[in-house]
Design an enzyme around this catalytic site. Sequence first.
Site, PDB file in Angstrom:
ATOM      1  N   HIS A   1      91.089 -18.139  46.069  1.00  0.00           N
ATOM      2  CA  HIS A   1      92.093 -17.919  45.026  1.00  0.00           C
ATOM      3  C   HIS A   1      92.041 -16.440  44.652  1.00  0.00           C
ATOM      4  CE1 HIS A   1      94.409 -17.907  41.481  1.00  0.00           C
ATOM      5  NE2 HIS A   1      93.385 -17.758  40.667  1.00  0.00           N
TER       6      HIS A   1
ATOM      7  N   CYS B   1      94.810 -22.771  38.445  1.00  0.00           N
ATOM      8  CA  CYS B   1      94.587 -21.955  39.652  1.00  0.00           C
ATOM      9  C   CYS B   1      93.846 -22.720  40.745  1.00  0.00           C
ATOM     10  CB  CYS B   1      93.821 -20.689  39.300  1.00  0.00           C
ATOM     11  SG  CYS B   1      94.717 -19.639  38.148  1.00  0.00           S
TER      12      CYS B   1
ATOM     13  N   ASN C   1      97.792 -12.521  40.676  1.00  0.00           N
ATOM     14  CA  ASN C   1      97.312 -13.907  40.600  1.00  0.00           C
ATOM     15  C   ASN C   1      98.520 -14.838  40.503  1.00  0.00           C
ATOM     16  OD1 ASN C   1      96.273 -16.384  39.853  1.00  0.00           O
ATOM     17  ND2 ASN C   1      94.837 -15.561  38.339  1.00  0.00           N
TER      18      ASN C   1
HETATM   19  O1  UT7 Z   1      92.742 -17.409  37.922  1.00  0.00           O
HETATM   20  C1  UT7 Z   1      91.544 -17.535  37.220  1.00  0.00           C
HETATM   21  C2  UT7 Z   1      91.687 -16.921  35.903  1.00  0.00           C
HETATM   22  N1  UT7 Z   1      91.604 -15.524  35.752  1.00  0.00           N
HETATM   23  C3  UT7 Z   1      90.580 -14.744  36.103  1.00  0.00           C
HETATM   24  O2  UT7 Z   1      89.754 -15.081  36.910  1.00  0.00           O
HETATM   25  C4  UT7 Z   1      90.464 -13.415  35.418  1.00  0.00           C
HETATM   26  C5  UT7 Z   1      89.044 -13.117  35.069  1.00  0.00           C
HETATM   27  N2  UT7 Z   1      88.857 -11.892  34.288  1.00  0.00           N
HETATM   28  C6  UT7 Z   1      89.181 -10.677  34.743  1.00  0.00           C
HETATM   29  O3  UT7 Z   1      89.710 -10.531  35.836  1.00  0.00           O
HETATM   30  C7  UT7 Z   1      88.816  -9.482  33.889  1.00  0.00           C
HETATM   31  O4  UT7 Z   1      87.997  -9.881  32.843  1.00  0.00           O
HETATM   32  C8  UT7 Z   1      90.050  -8.737  33.320  1.00  0.00           C
HETATM   33  C9  UT7 Z   1      90.773  -8.010  34.441  1.00  0.00           C
HETATM   34  C10 UT7 Z   1      90.989  -9.719  32.639  1.00  0.00           C
HETATM   35  C11 UT7 Z   1      89.628  -7.682  32.301  1.00  0.00           C
HETATM   36  O5  UT7 Z   1      88.681  -6.805  32.840  1.00  0.00           O
HETATM   37  P1  UT7 Z   1      87.360  -6.416  31.997  1.00  0.00           P
HETATM   38  O6  UT7 Z   1      86.659  -5.408  32.787  1.00  0.00           O
HETATM   39  O7  UT7 Z   1      86.641  -7.714  31.739  1.00  0.00           O
HETATM   40  O8  UT7 Z   1      87.976  -5.773  30.691  1.00  0.00           O
HETATM   41  P2  UT7 Z   1      87.846  -6.240  29.167  1.00  0.00           P
HETATM   42  O9  UT7 Z   1      88.593  -7.500  28.916  1.00  0.00           O
HETATM   43  O10 UT7 Z   1      86.421  -6.215  28.820  1.00  0.00           O
HETATM   44  O11 UT7 Z   1      88.622  -5.063  28.432  1.00  0.00           O
HETATM   45  C12 UT7 Z   1      88.176  -3.744  28.495  1.00  0.00           C
HETATM   46  C13 UT7 Z   1      89.125  -2.855  27.716  1.00  0.00           C
HETATM   47  C14 UT7 Z   1      89.468  -3.379  26.320  1.00  0.00           C
HETATM   48  O12 UT7 Z   1      89.488  -2.284  25.458  1.00  0.00           O
HETATM   49  P3  UT7 Z   1      88.236  -1.973  24.454  1.00  0.00           P
HETATM   50  O13 UT7 Z   1      88.122  -3.208  23.627  1.00  0.00           O
HETATM   51  O14 UT7 Z   1      87.061  -1.775  25.381  1.00  0.00           O
HETATM   52  O15 UT7 Z   1      88.687  -0.764  23.747  1.00  0.00           O
HETATM   53  C15 UT7 Z   1      90.887  -3.875  26.470  1.00  0.00           C
HETATM   54  O16 UT7 Z   1      91.650  -3.760  25.293  1.00  0.00           O
HETATM   55  O17 UT7 Z   1      90.365  -2.720  28.403  1.00  0.00           O
HETATM   56  C16 UT7 Z   1      91.449  -2.940  27.510  1.00  0.00           C
HETATM   57  N3  UT7 Z   1      92.557  -3.498  28.253  1.00  0.00           N
HETATM   58  C17 UT7 Z   1      93.494  -2.748  28.871  1.00  0.00           C
HETATM   59  N4  UT7 Z   1      93.666  -1.424  28.958  1.00  0.00           N
HETATM   60  C18 UT7 Z   1      94.715  -0.977  29.675  1.00  0.00           C
HETATM   61  C19 UT7 Z   1      92.832  -4.815  28.484  1.00  0.00           C
HETATM   62  N5  UT7 Z   1      93.938  -4.907  29.247  1.00  0.00           N
HETATM   63  C20 UT7 Z   1      94.360  -3.648  29.497  1.00  0.00           C
HETATM   64  C21 UT7 Z   1      95.438  -3.116  30.218  1.00  0.00           C
HETATM   65  N6  UT7 Z   1      95.574  -1.784  30.293  1.00  0.00           N
HETATM   66  N7  UT7 Z   1      96.321  -3.909  30.881  1.00  0.00           N
END
Ligand code: UT7
Length: 332
Positions: A259, A114, A289
Amino acid sequence: MNIRSEIVGCGSYLPERVVTNAELSTRLDTTDEWIQSRTGIRQRHLAAEGELTSDLALKAAERALQYADIPAAEVDMVVLATTTPDNTFPATATKVQTRLGMTNGAAFDIQAVCSGFVFGLSIADNFIKTGQCKTVLLIGAETFSRILDWEDRSTCVLFGDGAGAVVLRAAVNDPDANLGETGHNRGPGILSTHLHSDGSTNDLLYVDGGPSSTQTVGHVRMNGREVFRHAVKNLASIVEEALEANGLSPDDIDWVVPHQANKRILDSTARKLGMAAEKFVVTVDRHANTSAASIPLALDEAVRDGRIKKGDLVLMEAMGGGLTWGAGLVRW
Ligand code: UT7
């Protein structure tokens, strides 16, 4: 330094097909509400079957050259930032080179995920400043959808396909101009670029395949929470580094073209730097992204709709797998 590089044209291209969060939620255990509230993403563009990274890159490149009003024959070097090349080799940049009708110069790909566009900006700027090139075509292009695990809801909803390009040209500094202590009052052009990487964080964001390891292409794997934490920290520090190197403060910046990974990362970075969120060009809601393509896509949009104007100070920043991160400061 007597020579500087100026961005004299930009262009971008998005594949026709738009996939909304609602469409994804028909085949994945996810909702529009979850995706929008966690990321700000509403939709993404996905390449059609048979539509390759080189196809997207070529269209963006043609538009950038047209904007700059420079024939491809004048380009000395094509730098293409991508994580999703058409093939392991030859470099996708060479395909674009030949389809532009170029028989001169050099073309190669770079890989900083990225952060690829910012790394490419630094490469282009340095080749121009040393006098080795006069005109560089820099492209960020991805078909990221091809390396997603479409069963993994925690990653596949986050990415999209697209391409953006800029044309950089050597400009000679006026020898009588007062460059001041910092040298930043010297007219349009790149003021500085800043690059970092930290390979000890490889395992936070990677693809679980490759020619040497598995002989497969592999899929994106990410520890989202950790990447998020590093992103806010590293992006704030790279912006501070760029400002400090030029004797500037956050108030001096007219536009940040970041980005586009997550709207919450953009807002947290703005807060950490004490900058108005309105200064950030945002496309993540419509493009998701697009990795190395996200900055030139956002830049092209803000230039063409008149937000970025001549004389504006524009800061580009990115973080991606590696982890890699970087920034480029440009007087438009
Ligand atoms: O380009 C550079 C690279 N990428 C980034 O910069 C991305 C950086 N990270 C992020 O943007 C965020 O961490 C995410 C958007 C990927 C995730 O958001 P989060 O608030 O950190 O969520 P999480 O990973 O802590 O997940 C929370 C919950 C989990 O469930 P439990 O374990 O709390 O029951 C996941 O299983 O959300 C669940 N989950 C989803 N639910 C519905 C994960 N993906 C999804 C989904 N739909 N698509």
